[in-house]
Design a protein around this motif. Structure first.
Motif, PDB file in Angstrom:
ATOM      1  N   TRP A  65       0.874  -1.263  -0.008  1.00 30.99           N
ATOM      2  CA  TRP A  65       0.173  -0.178   0.098  1.00 30.99           C
ATOM      3  C   TRP A  65       1.052   1.188  -0.006  1.00 30.99           C
ATOM      4  O   TRP A  65       1.981   1.460   0.749  1.00 30.99           O
ATOM      5  CB  TRP A  65      -0.825  -0.087   1.409  1.00 30.99           C
ATOM      6  CG  TRP A  65      -1.780  -1.248   1.494  1.00 30.99           C
ATOM      7  CD1 TRP A  65      -1.644  -2.318   2.118  1.00 30.99           C
ATOM      8  CD2 TRP A  65      -3.246  -1.032   0.916  1.00 30.99           C
ATOM      9  NE1 TRP A  65      -2.719  -2.982   1.892  1.00 30.99           N
ATOM     10  CE2 TRP A  65      -3.854  -2.324   1.211  1.00 30.99           C
ATOM     11  CE3 TRP A  65      -3.890  -0.293  -0.175  1.00 30.99           C
ATOM     12  CZ2 TRP A  65      -5.062  -2.818   0.800  1.00 30.99           C
ATOM     13  CZ3 TRP A  65      -4.825  -0.740  -0.518  1.00 30.99           C
ATOM     14  CH2 TRP A  65      -5.511  -2.026  -0.202  1.00 30.99           C
ATOM     15  N   LEU A  72       0.942   5.266   0.940  1.00 33.22           N
ATOM     16  CA  LEU A  72       0.298   6.200   1.534  1.00 33.22           C
ATOM     17  C   LEU A  72       1.148   7.676   1.244  1.00 33.22           C
ATOM     18  O   LEU A  72       1.950   7.688   1.170  1.00 33.22           O
ATOM     19  CB  LEU A  72       0.153   5.727   3.018  1.00 33.22           C
ATOM     20  CG  LEU A  72      -0.701   4.609   3.284  1.00 33.22           C
ATOM     21  CD1 LEU A  72       0.324   3.539   3.498  1.00 33.22           C
ATOM     22  CD2 LEU A  72      -1.572   4.911   4.382  1.00 33.22           C
ATOM     23  N   LEU A 115      -8.256   7.890   3.469  1.00 30.90           N
ATOM     24  CA  LEU A 115      -8.498   6.968   4.823  1.00 30.90           C
ATOM     25  C   LEU A 115      -9.076   7.708   5.850  1.00 30.90           C
ATOM     26  O   LEU A 115      -9.855   7.270   6.706  1.00 30.90           O
ATOM     27  CB  LEU A 115      -7.137   6.202   5.385  1.00 30.90           C
ATOM     28  CG  LEU A 115      -6.482   5.118   4.373  1.00 30.90           C
ATOM     29  CD1 LEU A 115      -5.277   4.619   4.917  1.00 30.90           C
ATOM     30  CD2 LEU A 115      -7.618   4.027   4.115  1.00 30.90           C
ATOM     31  N   GLN A 116      -8.225   8.945   6.047  1.00 32.43           N
ATOM     32  CA  GLN A 116      -9.029   9.867   7.179  1.00 32.43           C
ATOM     33  C   GLN A 116      -8.351  11.123   6.447  1.00 32.43           C
ATOM     34  O   GLN A 116      -7.732  11.372   5.641  1.00 32.43           O
ATOM     35  CB  GLN A 116      -8.715   9.623   8.484  1.00 32.43           C
ATOM     36  CG  GLN A 116      -7.064   9.387   8.783  1.00 32.43           C
ATOM     37  CD  GLN A 116      -6.854   8.853  10.122  1.00 32.43           C
ATOM     38  OE1 GLN A 116      -7.476   7.786  10.475  1.00 32.43           O
ATOM     39  NE2 GLN A 116      -6.019   9.633  10.858  1.00 32.43           N
ATOM     40  N   TYR A 119      -4.114   9.427   2.561  1.00 26.71           N
ATOM     41  CA  TYR A 119      -4.792   8.810   1.507  1.00 26.71           C
ATOM     42  C   TYR A 119      -3.722   7.728   0.977  1.00 26.71           C
ATOM     43  O   TYR A 119      -2.642   7.733   1.306  1.00 26.71           O
ATOM     44  CB  TYR A 119      -4.527   9.908   0.346  1.00 26.71           C
ATOM     45  CG  TYR A 119      -5.474  11.112   0.228  1.00 26.71           C
ATOM     46  CD1 TYR A 119      -6.579  10.967  -0.728  1.00 26.71           C
ATOM     47  CD2 TYR A 119      -5.534  12.103   1.287  1.00 26.71           C
ATOM     48  CE1 TYR A 119      -7.661  11.939  -0.428  1.00 26.71           C
ATOM     49  CE2 TYR A 119      -6.396  12.913   1.257  1.00 26.71           C
ATOM     50  CZ  TYR A 119      -7.634  12.827   0.586  1.00 26.71           C
ATOM     51  OH  TYR A 119      -8.333  13.863   0.513  1.00 26.71           O
ATOM     52  N   ARG A 177      -8.097  -0.685   9.192  1.00 28.38           N
ATOM     53  CA  ARG A 177      -8.768   0.369   9.644  1.00 28.38           C
ATOM     54  C   ARG A 177     -10.078   0.085  10.263  1.00 28.38           C
ATOM     55  O   ARG A 177     -10.841  -0.688   9.908  1.00 28.38           O
ATOM     56  CB  ARG A 177      -9.164   1.260   8.364  1.00 28.38           C
ATOM     57  CG  ARG A 177     -10.151   2.406   8.746  1.00 28.38           C
ATOM     58  CD  ARG A 177     -10.393   3.338   7.345  1.00 28.38           C
ATOM     59  NE  ARG A 177     -10.923   4.447   7.736  1.00 28.38           N
ATOM     60  CZ  ARG A 177     -12.202   4.949   7.923  1.00 28.38           C
ATOM     61  NH1 ARG A 177     -12.965   4.206   7.222  1.00 28.38           N
ATOM     62  NH2 ARG A 177     -12.467   5.857   7.930  1.00 28.38           N
ATOM     63  N   LEU A 225     -11.519  -2.740   2.531  1.00 32.71           N
ATOM     64  CA  LEU A 225     -10.844  -1.536   2.902  1.00 32.71           C
ATOM     65  C   LEU A 225     -11.101  -0.598   1.582  1.00 32.71           C
ATOM     66  O   LEU A 225     -11.536   0.554   1.822  1.00 32.71           O
ATOM     67  CB  LEU A 225      -9.390  -1.754   2.970  1.00 32.71           C
ATOM     68  CG  LEU A 225      -8.769  -2.335   4.293  1.00 32.71           C
ATOM     69  CD1 LEU A 225      -7.419  -2.711   3.973  1.00 32.71           C
ATOM     70  CD2 LEU A 225      -9.037  -1.208   5.353  1.00 32.71           C
ATOM     71  N   ARG A 270     -13.011   3.039   1.957  1.00 34.59           N
ATOM     72  CA  ARG A 270     -12.633   4.224   1.339  1.00 34.59           C
ATOM     73  C   ARG A 270     -13.405   4.744   0.538  1.00 34.59           C
ATOM     74  O   ARG A 270     -13.483   5.911   0.618  1.00 34.59           O
ATOM     75  CB  ARG A 270     -11.212   3.715   0.511  1.00 34.59           C
ATOM     76  CG  ARG A 270     -10.054   3.466   1.497  1.00 34.59           C
ATOM     77  CD  ARG A 270      -8.807   3.307   0.750  1.00 34.59           C
ATOM     78  NE  ARG A 270      -8.863   2.909  -0.840  1.00 34.59           N
ATOM     79  CZ  ARG A 270      -8.754   1.513  -0.994  1.00 34.59           C
ATOM     80  NH1 ARG A 270      -8.174   0.794  -0.281  1.00 34.59           N
ATOM     81  NH2 ARG A 270      -8.447   1.417  -2.401  1.00 34.59           N
TER      82      ARG A 270
END
Length: 113
Positions: free
Chosen positions: A10, A12, A40-41, A45, A78, A87, A91
């Motif tokens: 992944w 980020l 994600l929050q 990202y 998450r 996930l 998202r």
């Protein structure tokens, strides 16, 4: 392994751009989504494929490169959600919440900023 992305990592991108720089913050968010990132929050990202070069270029163009953190992981959770398909679904739901139309006072019509 739950939370693992089969055969890969992944990617980020995180950035703490303050409310006082809302225009730049929103432009960086739009750039990350345009590049295939999903929120994600707030300010975090994620994407499955390499994007570091493009994210860095966007941050430089917007003058936010110093606030940008890029990282990779092979394990992502998450809350209780660990499976990659779950996930992705989570998202998508979060992205819809974050793209609600905003009123002139910057809220989403329900008083949420």
């Amino acid at each position: 392994m739950p939370g693992s992305r089969p055969g890969g990592v992944w990617r980020l991108a995180a950035f703490p751009v303050p409310e006082s720089a809302r225009t730049v913050r929103d432009a960086l968010r739009e750039a990350l989504v345009h590049l295939g990132g999903a929120p994600l929050q707030g300010g975090l990202y994620v994407r499955a494929n390499p994007w570091e070069l493009y994210v860095g270029e966007a941050a430089h163009r917007l003058g936010t490169h110093g606030a940008l953190t890029l990282l990779t992981t092979t394990d992502l959770h998450r809350g209780d959600t660990q499976e990659p398909a779950e996930l992705a679904s989570a998202r998508t739901s979060l992205e819809k919440q974050q793209t609600r139309p905003r009123s002139e006072d910057g809220t989403d019509g329900a008083g949420r900023a």
